[in-house]
Design a protein around this motif. Structure first.
Motif, mmCIF file in Angstrom:
data_model
loop_
_atom_site.group_PDB
_atom_site.id
_atom_site.type_symbol
_atom_site.label_atom_id
_atom_site.label_comp_id
_atom_site.label_asym_id
_atom_site.label_seq_id
_atom_site.Cartn_x
_atom_site.Cartn_y
_atom_site.Cartn_z
ATOM 1 N N GLU A 59 65.248 -0.575 97.791
ATOM 2 C CA GLU A 59 65.836 -0.176 96.519
ATOM 3 C C GLU A 59 64.749 -0.042 95.451
ATOM 4 O O GLU A 59 64.749 0.899 94.650
ATOM 5 N N ALA A 117 66.113 -5.070 99.289
ATOM 6 C CA ALA A 117 65.630 -5.170 97.908
ATOM 7 C C ALA A 117 64.376 -4.317 97.731
ATOM 8 O O ALA A 117 64.205 -3.613 96.736
ATOM 9 N N MET A 169 63.489 -6.769 89.570
ATOM 10 C CA MET A 169 64.711 -6.538 90.339
ATOM 11 C C MET A 169 64.519 -6.988 91.782
ATOM 12 O O MET A 169 65.369 -7.688 92.345
ATOM 13 N N ILE A 170 63.404 -6.594 92.391
ATOM 14 C CA ILE A 170 63.145 -7.024 93.776
ATOM 15 C C ILE A 170 63.093 -8.551 93.834
ATOM 16 O O ILE A 170 63.686 -9.183 94.712
ATOM 17 N N MET A 171 62.428 -9.142 92.861
ATOM 18 C CA MET A 171 62.310 -10.606 92.819
ATOM 19 C C MET A 171 63.680 -11.272 92.703
ATOM 20 O O MET A 171 63.960 -12.270 93.370
ATOM 21 N N SER A 182 66.618 -10.121 93.618
ATOM 22 C CA SER A 182 67.356 -9.996 94.879
ATOM 23 C C SER A 182 66.806 -10.983 95.913
ATOM 24 O O SER A 182 67.559 -11.638 96.638
ATOM 25 N N MET A 183 65.472 -11.089 95.950
ATOM 26 C CA MET A 183 64.849 -12.020 96.899
ATOM 27 C C MET A 183 65.256 -13.459 96.625
ATOM 28 O O MET A 183 65.470 -14.250 97.549
ATOM 29 N N VAL A 242 61.331 -2.882 87.948
ATOM 30 C CA VAL A 242 61.429 -2.692 89.397
ATOM 31 C C VAL A 242 60.979 -3.963 90.125
ATOM 32 O O VAL A 242 61.656 -4.466 91.039
ATOM 33 N N VAL A 243 59.849 -4.509 89.686
ATOM 34 C CA VAL A 243 59.335 -5.730 90.322
ATOM 35 C C VAL A 243 60.322 -6.888 90.155
ATOM 36 O O VAL A 243 60.643 -7.606 91.108
ATOM 37 N N ASN A 261 68.019 -14.483 95.410
ATOM 38 C CA ASN A 261 69.363 -14.666 95.931
ATOM 39 C C ASN A 261 69.367 -14.786 97.453
ATOM 40 O O ASN A 261 70.055 -15.645 98.015
ATOM 41 N N ALA A 262 68.602 -13.942 98.109
ATOM 42 C CA ALA A 262 68.523 -14.007 99.567
ATOM 43 C C ALA A 262 68.022 -15.384 99.998
ATOM 44 O O ALA A 262 68.533 -15.998 100.944
ATOM 45 N N MET A 304 56.468 -17.219 95.755
ATOM 46 C CA MET A 304 57.688 -17.664 95.091
ATOM 47 C C MET A 304 58.479 -18.640 95.955
ATOM 48 O O MET A 304 58.932 -19.681 95.468
ATOM 49 N N ALA A 341 54.026 -12.835 92.566
ATOM 50 C CA ALA A 341 54.633 -14.025 93.153
ATOM 51 C C ALA A 341 55.451 -13.719 94.393
ATOM 52 O O ALA A 341 55.821 -14.627 95.131
ATOM 53 N N ILE A 342 55.772 -12.441 94.605
ATOM 54 C CA ILE A 342 56.588 -12.120 95.770
ATOM 55 C C ILE A 342 55.807 -11.321 96.821
ATOM 56 O O ILE A 342 56.382 -10.748 97.740
ATOM 57 N N ALA A 396 70.801 -5.180 94.814
ATOM 58 C CA ALA A 396 70.505 -5.614 93.443
ATOM 59 C C ALA A 396 71.790 -5.846 92.656
ATOM 60 O O ALA A 396 71.886 -6.791 91.861
#
Lengths: 292, 292, 292, 292
Positions: free
Chosen positions: A187, A184, B176-178, B180-181, B173-174, B183-184, B215, A210-211, B258
């Motif tokens: 990307e 992630a 999107m990373i969040m 995906s995280m 962008v932020v 979901n992981a 998070m 937060a991440i 993503a």
């Protein structure tokens, strides 16, 4: 202080054994490639000629090997752990292996009267060097208590998770989440860059939100520079993804994000990046050639 | 102190406007559903009858709306921002919208002589209440400087990112990373549970490792209890994933993780979970019925 | 026989217009790059100087353009379709566009009194040449009936699908399935090869089984030879995947396999393969360098 | 005509053994649940009490078992194949198993002097009944030639693929492509339906195009009716996806589409659909509840 055995002096094992020496433990080490032992001997370690020789000498022995095959060899081969393990001796396998491998080793050790715990760790080279690993132990609780002084040196925290297999499983779950996060993150870095944003500013923004997490902070700057010096080799991360997915398969847990991440790591391996750091999965997101 | 306008009092907007009031700003508020204004009026806010009325009264006005459609309506509709925006007045859109929407608004505002910045935020309900947002501003730099006292109250840090569109992009962008995280993380929680491990212990282990982040710490315990009180509604997270993927599409950036995460959020929406917190994507990983 | 207008002489359009000529239709053609008209003129076509000129001359006009932008330009630009469309005249857009684009065109045409159908096709270069397209028509049913003699020449079958937008949607659904299948096929070819099996034998086995289909039969041998002469350019396939995914997004349909396939097409674009045949996605599955 | 042994009378095995009987072969059958033999006895089959008894009686014996575990049991258990296999006797395993299982069986058989081929098939219940399977044989070429008369009855075509393992691998590659296609098809059917198109018309359109194939034609109508009578159980398809992905993992072949498809099959298993036909993966794409 009792002598501790230590088998396997790769990136992780060497750092861990060195830590034990620095904290005053007496350590007898073995490594398949003998020259890896030199630096430890300079710091006071003794060399055992075979895994069996180490077991014979020590009340309990720690192993830190690169994969299930290596973990099995050290136990079952000629001159291996099984030849000398016996009642009153303990064997602690800190390698990251699948539950099945761990069970095989556990059964072999206990059938000879030895006690066994698996104790895979969370954390790679730097935490290993700093004694900041997180230790996920499972198996014989008495051996766990006996090894606590060593665990206190090697890690910042150890958990006892119950029956053999649970340590391996917990490790896989953590590494699976980590592997998906790394994808992630990769990307996001490429998306920022291609969209006209500064990847460095993205790192700053992420670090405030937060991440925010140590991995992004530690790996981000080198990834921006396409530098992937191996703290945790990509091929090992991919192995953990595979094993975690297999665990999910057994338990009917759909894990589409982990599966996508695993394929990206496989793509990276197919690009010849398996020996670089797992953050090299970043390269799979970049353009292969000039974009069209 | 100048009067600040504030349009949109959803979960986020209300917390932000309240913060401005608490820090002594004079604020004129508008919300489509008028009753949402009551609590703010009790804390000293004035009501504007239309977006235009707010703009007319204030040197600059902040908007915090739920989606691109709402952000466009407030500007272009009858009684909207455009009717009163003019030279010397500023409009700051802090909604999360796509770059195209932001550009349309920017062009409309500036063609009337107004100045414009987009300033989407990173952070949801809690950081909004605590003035701990991260503000991603882009557009007219003079307006950015003028609004800095307000930004200092609303956020812990603001970035000026250049031309209009860059704030929206950085936010995507932020997020999107969040996404995906998240979901992981969900996959990991279910995998732990189904594999006989304690999800609570997983949370403890994660919190000690390289991927520890606010998070996981904040959402984890409620997710373990299948509780998804909406801080950031799932349908908005999915919208951001969609927009980020569209941005990647424009720039030929492959984002398989993503994309997999986005499909999980879509699955959650198809299960009727769109209005719950985005952590409700956790439900897509669990068994539909009894496992076979 | 009435004169038919034909706008757009790309790979598809040229083959289609040629077919109409061969079957005795009188055709007036227009193309932005005029030289593309030469071969058709040799076969009896007349040239229109602008889209408007073609519309003026013909009772109904067919358009076959490369993407939504081109489809919109031809209608709305100076010298475009709208300048001459009127009651009694029909416009048939056979381009593959999204439903929104099709609606815009439909509204513009009908507001001038013209009748409109969208009629995207299933099939690429070869079926276009052979008059073996499948035509997915939607919109004005009377115009559909009027155009049936032309459709009978261009395709082996035409469907009337109801309101405008349905043709575009049906096309996207079909192309989405096709795009996912092409990825599955590519993965299989590489897996066979890397596992020590003959890809050619795989083609033979596939051709005898439940999933035998013309696409595998037609594309397989050239893919085995890494030859990707563009019948259907990869960038257009990726556009269709994107539009199909957007349609799924609107309707909360999770499509994880299509999403993964779309990312592979994006990867191919990032490798500079966008202008090759869509089967070039095969290259994304192969090793980047020597495997490790 | 020589007596042929046949072990395993599940859906596939029963149809195949029946075919041999119908074509005049003498067949001795064994099944773990004896009652499954009744219908075959009515058609002239003899019953063997154990796998070993069947082997003893017949020059060569065909096995068709449900999974690797069953395939191994029949060979290695008490009363199993190994007890009677010997020089001059052949064993043909037509089950779908992984290469490792096949190798184990091969080694055991050949170490006793027996000859072995693996010969997994492409095709499910209907082709088995109609003698229209595709047979993917590998191993002892002399045994392959000896069994050709039986293969000619069971299948429309047989391939000899070289060393043991290649049959299993080819089967996995084909089934992997099939599993991904089934997911693509399911996604398309739901997307059509949710977008206001007739799924039945989609089937008609597909059947005319470049991706028309027997599977879509055969499964489509029942899928539209949410009917999933098991020709090929979903849990077996998912097993094949898993094994194919493992093969890809060994050979560093990224297979993102197959991985996404596999997760969908796992989701279906977690919904309790493992014993239905593999087309039941369709249910994972539909809304869980009312859509939002």
């Amino acid at each position: 202080m009792e002598e501790i055995g230590f088998l396997g002096l790769g990136i992780m094992g060497k750092a861990m054994a060195m830590n034990l020496l620095r904290h005053g433990f007496k350590v007898t080490v073995w490594n398949r490639t003998l020259s890896r032992c030199d630096e430890l001997v300079e710091h006071g370690a003794t060399i055992g000629e075979t895994p069996a020789a180490v077991i014979k000498k020590c009340k309990y022995t720690i192993a830190m090997l690169s994969d299930p095959t290596a973990a099995l060899s050290v136990v079952f081969e000629q001159g291996g752990v099984l030849e000398q393990i016996s009642s009153g001796k303990g064997y602690i396998d800190m390698s990251t292996v699948d539950a099945e491998t761990s069970s095989k080793i556990s059964e072999a050790i206990t059938s000879k009267g030895g006690s066994f715990i698996e104790a895979p760790v969370s954390g790679s080279k730097k935490p290993a060097e700093d004694g900041q690993l997180v230790i996920l132990a499972a198996g014989d609780e008495a051996l766990y208590e006996e090894a606590l002084p060593a665990f206190d040196v090697l890690g910042k925290k150890s958990f006892f998770l119950g029956q053999v297999g649970n340590g391996a499983k917990m490790k896989l779950v953590v590494n699976m989440i980590m592997g998906s996060m790394m994808n992630a993150f990769s990307e996001g870095l490429v998306l920022a860059d291609k969209s006209g944003l500064s990847p460095q500013t993205l790192l700053d923004v992420l670090d405030l939100g937060a991440i925010a997490n140590p991995m992004f902070k530690m790996k981000g700057p080198s990834m921006v520079n396409s530098s992937y010096s191996p703290a945790f080799p990509l091929k090992h991360q991919q192995k953990d993804m595979r094993l975690a997915l297999a665990l999910g398969d057994e338990n009917s847990v759909p894990m589409p994000v982990a599966a996508a991440a695993n394929e990206a790591f496989k793509k990276a391996r197919s690009m010849g990046l398996g020996d670089l750091d797992f953050s090299a999965v970043h390269e799979t997101v970049k353009s292969g050639k000039s974009s069209s």
